[in-house]
Scaffold this motif. Structure first.
Motif, PDB file in Angstrom:
ATOM      1  N   ASP A   1       0.771  -1.173  -0.089  1.00  0.00           N
ATOM      2  CA  ASP A   1      -0.076   0.004  -0.166  1.00  0.00           C
ATOM      3  C   ASP A   1       0.764   1.304  -0.096  1.00  0.00           C
ATOM      4  O   ASP A   1       0.537   2.344  -0.660  1.00  0.00           O
ATOM      5  CB  ASP A   1      -1.046   0.108   1.150  1.00  0.00           C
ATOM      6  N   LYS A   2       1.895   1.135   0.641  1.00  0.00           N
ATOM      7  CA  LYS A   2       2.672   2.366   0.776  1.00  0.00           C
ATOM      8  C   LYS A   2       3.452   2.543  -0.710  1.00  0.00           C
ATOM      9  O   LYS A   2       3.553   3.626  -0.884  1.00  0.00           O
ATOM     10  CB  LYS A   2       3.800   2.133   1.810  1.00  0.00           C
ATOM     11  N   MET A   3       3.927   1.609  -1.215  1.00  0.00           N
ATOM     12  CA  MET A   3       4.387   1.666  -2.640  1.00  0.00           C
ATOM     13  C   MET A   3       3.385   2.214  -3.655  1.00  0.00           C
ATOM     14  O   MET A   3       3.721   3.267  -4.336  1.00  0.00           O
ATOM     15  CB  MET A   3       4.838   0.206  -3.072  1.00  0.00           C
ATOM     16  N   ASP A   4       2.400   1.752  -3.322  1.00  0.00           N
ATOM     17  CA  ASP A   4       1.123   2.282  -4.337  1.00  0.00           C
ATOM     18  C   ASP A   4       0.983   3.592  -4.026  1.00  0.00           C
ATOM     19  O   ASP A   4       0.571   4.502  -5.299  1.00  0.00           O
ATOM     20  CB  ASP A   4      -0.094   1.544  -4.309  1.00  0.00           C
ATOM     21  N   ALA A   5       1.008   4.405  -2.918  1.00  0.00           N
ATOM     22  CA  ALA A   5       0.860   5.505  -2.568  1.00  0.00           C
ATOM     23  C   ALA A   5       2.031   6.756  -3.015  1.00  0.00           C
ATOM     24  O   ALA A   5       1.707   8.053  -3.300  1.00  0.00           O
ATOM     25  CB  ALA A   5       0.625   5.829  -1.173  1.00  0.00           C
ATOM     26  N   LEU A   6       3.258   6.043  -3.553  1.00  0.00           N
ATOM     27  CA  LEU A   6       4.208   7.076  -3.909  1.00  0.00           C
ATOM     28  C   LEU A   6       4.006   7.435  -5.419  1.00  0.00           C
ATOM     29  O   LEU A   6       3.593   6.658  -6.214  1.00  0.00           O
ATOM     30  CB  LEU A   6       5.502   5.671  -4.064  1.00  0.00           C
ATOM     31  N   ASN A   7       4.385   8.707  -5.567  1.00  0.00           N
ATOM     32  CA  ASN A   7       4.179   9.382  -6.663  1.00  0.00           C
ATOM     33  C   ASN A   7       5.813   9.055  -7.662  1.00  0.00           C
ATOM     34  O   ASN A   7       6.633   9.893  -7.430  1.00  0.00           O
ATOM     35  CB  ASN A   7       4.090  10.644  -6.613  1.00  0.00           C
ATOM     36  N   PHE A   8       5.741   8.077  -8.480  1.00  0.00           N
ATOM     37  CA  PHE A   8       6.971   7.723  -8.872  1.00  0.00           C
ATOM     38  C   PHE A   8       6.883   7.196 -10.357  1.00  0.00           C
ATOM     39  O   PHE A   8       5.945   6.404 -10.723  1.00  0.00           O
ATOM     40  CB  PHE A   8       7.679   6.501  -8.077  1.00  0.00           C
ATOM     41  N   ASP A   9       7.632   7.641 -11.463  1.00  0.00           N
ATOM     42  CA  ASP A   9       7.468   7.215 -12.950  1.00  0.00           C
ATOM     43  C   ASP A   9       8.008   5.890 -12.952  1.00  0.00           C
ATOM     44  O   ASP A   9       7.966   5.270 -14.170  1.00  0.00           O
ATOM     45  CB  ASP A   9       7.933   8.309 -13.709  1.00  0.00           C
ATOM     46  N   GLY A  10       9.004   5.549 -12.210  1.00  0.00           N
ATOM     47  CA  GLY A  10       9.438   4.020 -12.649  1.00  0.00           C
ATOM     48  C   GLY A  10       8.955   3.059 -12.122  1.00  0.00           C
ATOM     49  O   GLY A  10       7.599   3.052 -11.726  1.00  0.00           O
ATOM     50  N   ASP A  11       9.667   1.972 -11.760  1.00  0.00           N
ATOM     51  CA  ASP A  11       9.043   0.738 -11.173  1.00  0.00           C
ATOM     52  C   ASP A  11       9.340   0.444  -9.959  1.00  0.00           C
ATOM     53  O   ASP A  11      10.354   0.524  -9.566  1.00  0.00           O
ATOM     54  CB  ASP A  11       9.227  -0.362 -12.008  1.00  0.00           C
ATOM     55  N   LEU A  12       8.278  -0.181  -9.096  1.00  0.00           N
ATOM     56  CA  LEU A  12       8.624  -0.557  -7.699  1.00  0.00           C
ATOM     57  C   LEU A  12       7.813  -1.899  -7.714  1.00  0.00           C
ATOM     58  O   LEU A  12       6.764  -2.011  -7.977  1.00  0.00           O
ATOM     59  CB  LEU A  12       7.932   0.275  -6.650  1.00  0.00           C
ATOM     60  N   ASP A  13       8.707  -2.741  -7.278  1.00  0.00           N
ATOM     61  CA  ASP A  13       8.278  -4.361  -6.976  1.00  0.00           C
ATOM     62  C   ASP A  13       8.662  -4.771  -5.638  1.00  0.00           C
ATOM     63  O   ASP A  13       9.736  -4.316  -5.200  1.00  0.00           O
ATOM     64  CB  ASP A  13       8.833  -5.082  -8.023  1.00  0.00           C
ATOM     65  N   ILE A  14       7.861  -5.774  -5.043  1.00  0.00           N
ATOM     66  CA  ILE A  14       8.288  -6.187  -3.884  1.00  0.00           C
ATOM     67  C   ILE A  14       8.408  -7.849  -4.087  1.00  0.00           C
ATOM     68  O   ILE A  14       7.429  -8.415  -5.050  1.00  0.00           O
ATOM     69  CB  ILE A  14       7.152  -6.067  -2.790  1.00  0.00           C
ATOM     70  N   ASN A  15       9.571  -8.408  -3.815  1.00  0.00           N
ATOM     71  CA  ASN A  15       9.837  -9.728  -3.853  1.00  0.00           C
ATOM     72  C   ASN A  15       9.734 -10.421  -2.607  1.00  0.00           C
ATOM     73  O   ASN A  15      10.513  -9.818  -1.633  1.00  0.00           O
ATOM     74  CB  ASN A  15      10.925  -9.960  -4.526  1.00  0.00           C
ATOM     75  N   TRP A  16       9.027 -11.396  -2.144  1.00  0.00           N
ATOM     76  CA  TRP A  16       9.057 -11.904  -0.803  1.00  0.00           C
ATOM     77  C   TRP A  16       9.429 -13.474  -1.063  1.00  0.00           C
ATOM     78  O   TRP A  16       8.943 -14.272  -1.652  1.00  0.00           O
ATOM     79  CB  TRP A  16       7.451 -12.053  -0.458  1.00  0.00           C
ATOM     80  N   ASP A  17      10.601 -13.684  -0.289  1.00  0.00           N
ATOM     81  CA  ASP A  17      11.207 -15.225  -0.061  1.00  0.00           C
ATOM     82  C   ASP A  17      10.588 -15.406   1.146  1.00  0.00           C
ATOM     83  O   ASP A  17      11.163 -15.060   2.300  1.00  0.00           O
ATOM     84  CB  ASP A  17      12.638 -14.750  -0.163  1.00  0.00           C
ATOM     85  N   LYS A  18       9.689 -16.386   1.174  1.00  0.00           N
ATOM     86  CA  LYS A  18       8.885 -16.922   2.372  1.00  0.00           C
ATOM     87  C   LYS A  18       9.723 -17.805   3.017  1.00  0.00           C
ATOM     88  O   LYS A  18       9.745 -17.727   4.222  1.00  0.00           O
ATOM     89  CB  LYS A  18       7.640 -17.774   1.807  1.00  0.00           C
TER      90      LYS A  18
END
Length: 164
Positions: free
Chosen positions: A12-29
């Motif tokens: 949710d915090k990533m989605d709220a950022l104003n950024f023209d690039g890419d933001l991705d989250i990777n989860w290693d369980k």
């Protein structure tokens, strides 16, 4: 926010950022780590020679820059083993998670870092920067200043590790 775990809260915090690039989250369980990947893009005009991280020259086309932030379980991983591979690292307390204040401060600071970084990358690619290389630098003091602004309740409210 009604987020109930680290993965959702960070998303949710990533989605709220104003950024023209890419933001991705990777989860290693298995390792109990998250990587927040940041990628910036700039078009090279051909007026200035740019080499990518692999040493390939880019004359015309898209230049991209990537870095990442590591969130790791301090009860399972020694973060110091990885700190040189990331923009910055944040440890969390196993299933208890992380203080909300730390996450809120990080994303408040991250917006300014991404804005300044995007501008610096434009300057680097168009040749108006004096820098020989480009990289983002995490300003711990700026982060700490954001952390100090967080409400006391957020300091003691923990966002837990996901229960998937």
């Amino acid at each position: 926010m009604a987020d109930n775990n680290l993965l959702d809260y960070i998303g949710d915090k990533m989605d709220a950022l104003n950024f023209d690039g890419d933001l991705d989250i990777n989860w290693d369980k298995d390792a109990h780590v998250f990587e927040l990947e940041l990628t910036m893009y700039v078009d090279a005009t051909g007026d200035f020679e740019v080499e990518d991280q692999d040493g390939q020259e880019i004359v015309d086309g898209e230049v991209d820059y990537s870095d990442a932030i590591l969130f790791y379980d301090k009860t399972r991983v020694n973060g110091d083993d990885y700190k040189d591979n990331y923009l910055t690292i944040f440890g969390f307390d196993g299933k208890k998670g992380m203080p909300q204040a730390t996450l809120d401060a990080l994303f408040a600071y991250l917006q300014s870092l991404l804005d300044a970084g995007q501008n610096a990358l434009f300057d680097f690619v168009d040749g108006s920067s004096e820098a020989e290389t480009f990289e983002l630098t995490f300003d711990q003091a700026a982060f700490e200043a954001e952390l100090a602004k967080q409400p006391a309740k957020a300091q003691t409210t923990f966002i837990p590790y996901p229960k998937y």
